[in-house]
Write an enzyme that holds these catalytic residues in place. Structure first.
Site, PDB file in Angstrom:
ATOM      1  N   HIS A 260      71.927 -94.190 -14.136  1.00  0.00           N
ATOM      2  CA  HIS A 260      71.087 -93.352 -13.273  1.00  0.00           C
ATOM      3  C   HIS A 260      69.616 -93.768 -13.369  1.00  0.00           C
ATOM      4  CE1 HIS A 260      69.948 -89.525 -11.222  1.00  0.00           C
ATOM      5  NE2 HIS A 260      68.870 -89.636 -11.984  1.00  0.00           N
ATOM      6  N   GLU A 261      69.107 -93.852 -14.592  1.00  0.00           N
ATOM      7  CA  GLU A 261      67.693 -94.192 -14.774  1.00  0.00           C
ATOM      8  C   GLU A 261      67.400 -95.621 -14.306  1.00  0.00           C
ATOM      9  OE1 GLU A 261      65.701 -91.817 -15.325  1.00  0.00           O
ATOM     10  OE2 GLU A 261      67.106 -90.321 -16.098  1.00  0.00           O
ATOM     11  N   HIS A 264      66.245 -95.497 -10.811  1.00  0.00           N
ATOM     12  CA  HIS A 264      64.807 -95.189 -10.705  1.00  0.00           C
ATOM     13  C   HIS A 264      63.979 -96.432 -11.040  1.00  0.00           C
ATOM     14  CE1 HIS A 264      65.066 -90.899  -9.984  1.00  0.00           C
ATOM     15  NE2 HIS A 264      65.746 -90.653 -11.085  1.00  0.00           N
ATOM     16  N   GLU A 290      65.202 -90.111  -6.021  1.00  0.00           N
ATOM     17  CA  GLU A 290      66.521 -89.668  -6.443  1.00  0.00           C
ATOM     18  C   GLU A 290      67.596 -90.418  -5.652  1.00  0.00           C
ATOM     19  OE1 GLU A 290      66.342 -87.858  -9.028  1.00  0.00           O
ATOM     20  OE2 GLU A 290      68.420 -87.260  -9.317  1.00  0.00           O
TER      21      GLU A 290
END
Lengths: 493, 493
Positions: A260-261, A264, A290
């Site tokens: 997930h990170e 980003h 997001e």
């Protein structure tokens, strides 16, 4: 040259932002406990300095004067974004900001204490003060920006987001999900779950995470992976500070967090380097950000092709005996497990949007005044029961007290999460249309096509366009919930 | 209240200094390589901001006005030190500083390249420019401070240091050492050297280092130990960032480095907390700082009692088989080995002062104009031969090109190293006089007495007094080389 003055100002702000970003990342990853007080003073001073520098009245003159200078089309976009950010930063008088900062900080501190004690009655008066100031804030922002009050609040996080456009989209999604959640739960009922048997050494998990990050395109000359209590992606585009948190009894939580990170991080690393000092060169906003993390997490990493490629890497890093006899489907059965729960941050991708839609509906009424804080637990309970069949009335800590956002005064932020999830699905569909063999690429661990498309259509576009316009230009159509709905049907239907 | 204005200014400066210190430590320990350019911009901006904030002309008015306010004796000391620092910071016109910064940076870059190529002829013109500007700088500082030019340069590093006082002390030490070095070499000639057989795992070395730091009094709630290419002690007093560098074939270099830096760290952590925002609350200067690191390194850690206590810890952390049959004497034979060498930073405590005295003598002549850069290699060679019996004329890279100080424009700094070594010996003598059983304490790993004395007489005194006055107040006598000479005689005679 006023535009040149704006560029010089941008460089000053970038330097201060750089310092604040790295000091904050260091605080979460490296700072010894006794360093906190002086660190807080240092960061507060820099933040004050930044605000002072950025709200100087002469900047309004530079912005006006720059409009009549001979600017390229690129510079005109940059100037418009500079003015938008400046206007947003100067909506509120300094005295109001000081009072609000104090009120919100006190409320957040009280919340930390009273949430643990499940004490809604003790906390409600503090939240009432926060909401009262948020209403004032929304009115002042609305006035300055010529927007509806709640839209003016969302504008801070996602420029161009309008409740009138989002509400019908969220309604479609809600209608779908209320029926779909029971169906998804039923579909997974007889999926067999293979046991996860640790311990998994932290250094092995870390090596696995680094290998996944590298494969996904993370540039380790411009970033690193550390450990913190709450995972985040911070730092600056040339030095992205990503974190995760390990446990030794299982590895999937940390790994999914890293993926997930990494989404980003790829966005930050992929921003246009030569514009990093100007508002137009920054990431667009929370929803688009997001959409990038959820693109990696939901569109790439919760799929069969991904685990077809990734599973051997897992076994290589965690040891050949770590997952005996596991297939991609066994990982998916774990990472894509659907569950009705009270807590937003623990929710899966099917139930998560219902948590968000509930908050979106409630916070509009809190800002408009249609709902009072005192009535919040009943409204929350009624919606949770209607959307997810769960009662929260006796448990406010896991109801309206569960998130830090409202206690800290952040209204208009929640929609970004689910808008991001929908945008990620819409981006995947656009890429797959252009590259029909995309799933074969993923199954080989080849992320060039997805990254090239996102670099061109999202990352390099930075803040040239509003959130809705950026998505429309990238995918050829405005936000359409059917992409996300189709995605859920395919995976859980 | 002008004094209150100075305190507010002090807090602003402390915040910016905090940011610069942590960003710099992070750069050396954590930053990925691609983050360097933007980091340099950020730090340069903050440094510029600091200079601008601290040299504002109204500060002179506040300083003057504060003198007629009703101040405590403590506040008067603080005001005097504030004025001293302000005066030193405002000696040079901004245009001159810009030109000098450019010249010195170019020279330092050229030096990095040409030192590796042993190219003195190529480098000399750049050093000539640096020296020319340093002479101008010294003249301007001298004029403003009412000091001799070289003294005005030393004043930046050690307030109160005067060449007229240091020169005779260095002369006594030099006279002693020129005869003593051959004696020390002869004395160690038949010491047997036990082999050090690695590999020593880095995590074991790190655990050993942490244990030694803790035993010496390092406060891990206000500091940490990391790895960097060049070991340093940085950060801020509430968050001291210490580093070392490990190799796996031997562990003594890293460990002795940790012990040295721990001395610096204890000083920073021991400064008065409530004065941390004022100049009077900072560490006194380079010589006193070095006296604290060398106190731990030379007065504590190069001794038999210390290794009597420390050796079992070594064996515990590095493995019981790591040093088979070793006694304290076997460690000492290695860490206290005397050797004539070209390179200052590699020198032992006996020969090191001769490297410093040579530089002290030469840089005074460079600043006065008595010596030209073109004659530097001959002068260096003649002194090296006279003091250490080594010829450097054909090897300028290991002669006058070996240090970064002069290429970067730092003149007046070198004496601090040997002054620190002498002050450490004098402090040890003072403590031992008050606590005759001090060596028994050390042999038990009990550092309370040495730390309590240093806290009271050095650390908590911070910058209340000039360097010579601080030493005199602490030890009861002005700097006397006989303490250091006695120390060397006892250890190597």
């Amino acid at each position: 040259m006023s535009y040149a003055q704006l560029e010089a100002l941008g460089r000053k702000l970038e330097a201060v932002d750089h310092a604040i970003a790295i000091l904050s990342a260091d605080e979460a990853t490296n700072m010894p406990v006794g360093g906190g007080e002086k660190r807080a003073e240092a960061v507060a001073h820099l933040a004050g300095l930044r605000h002072e520098t950025f709200t100087a009245p002469e900047i309004a003159d530079w912005l006006d004067a720059a409009k009549s200078e001979d600017l390229s089309a690129e510079q005109k976009l940059s100037l418009a974004e500079f003015e938008r950010v400046y206007t947003n930063a100067t909506c509120l008088p300094a005295d109001f900001v000081r009072e609000q900062t104090r009120t919100n900080m006190r409320s957040e501190q009280l919340w930390r204490d009273l949430r643990a004690k499940n004490d809604w009655a003790g906390f409600a008066p503090a939240l009432e003060s926060v909401v009262a100031l948020a209403r004032e804030e929304a009115a002042m922002r609305a006035d300055k920006l010529g927007l509806a009050p709640y839209d003016a609040m969302m504008e801070q996080y996602d420029p161009g987001n309008r409740a009138a456009e989002i509400a019908p989209i969220f309604d479609q999604l809600k209608t779908f999900l209320v029926d779909f959640v029971p169906e998804a739960l039923e579909n997974q009922a007889d999926l067999p779950l293979k046991p996860v048997t640790g311990p998994f050494a932290i250094e092995d998990q870390r090596a696995l995470g680094l290998a996944m990050m590298a494969a996904l395109g993370f540039d380790f000359t411009h970033g690193r992976l550390d450990v913190s209590h709450h995972p985040f992606c911070g730092g600056v585009p040339t030095d992205v500070r990503m974190t995760t948190r390990y446990r030794t009894d299982e590895f999937l939580t940390a790994l999914m967090g890293i993926l997930h990170e990494t989404g980003h991080a790829l966005y930050e690393q992929g921003l246009p380097r030569d514009l990093s000092h100007m508002p137009v060169g920054k990431a667009r906003g929370m929803a688009i950000h997001e959409s990038q993390s959820l693109f990696v997490e939901q569109q790439l990493a919760r799929t069969e092709p991904f685990w077809h490629w990734a599973l051997p890497h897992l076994q290589e890093h965690l040891g050949a005996d770590a997952l005996p006899g596991w297939m991609a489907q066994d990982v998916l059965a774990r990472v894509n497990m659907v569950e009705r729960g009270f807590i937003r941050v623990d929710a899966d991708e099917v139930t998560y949007p219902l948590h968000i839609i509930l908050r979106f509906e409630i916070e509009q009424d809190l800002i408009s005044g249609a709902l009072s804080v005192v009535d919040l637990p009943e409204v929350w309970d009624a919606k949770m029961e209607a959307y997810l069949g769960l009662k929260t009335i006796d448990n406010p800590a896991d109801g309206p007290m569960q998130d830090v956002h409202w206690p800290a005064g952040a209204f208009g932020y929640f929609p970004s999460y689910t808008l991001g999830a929908m945008m990620a699905a819409q981006q995947w569909a656009a890429i797959e249309k252009a590259h029909p063999s995309l799933n074969d690429d993923i199954a080989r661990g080849d992320f060039h096509a997805v990254n090239a498309w996102r670099s061109e259509h999202i990352w390099q576009q930075a803040s040239r366009y509003s959130t809705p316009e950026l998505l429309t230009r990238a995918t050829g159509a405005p936000l359409d919930p059917q992409f996300f709905i189709a995605h859920l049907k395919k995976r859980y239907g």
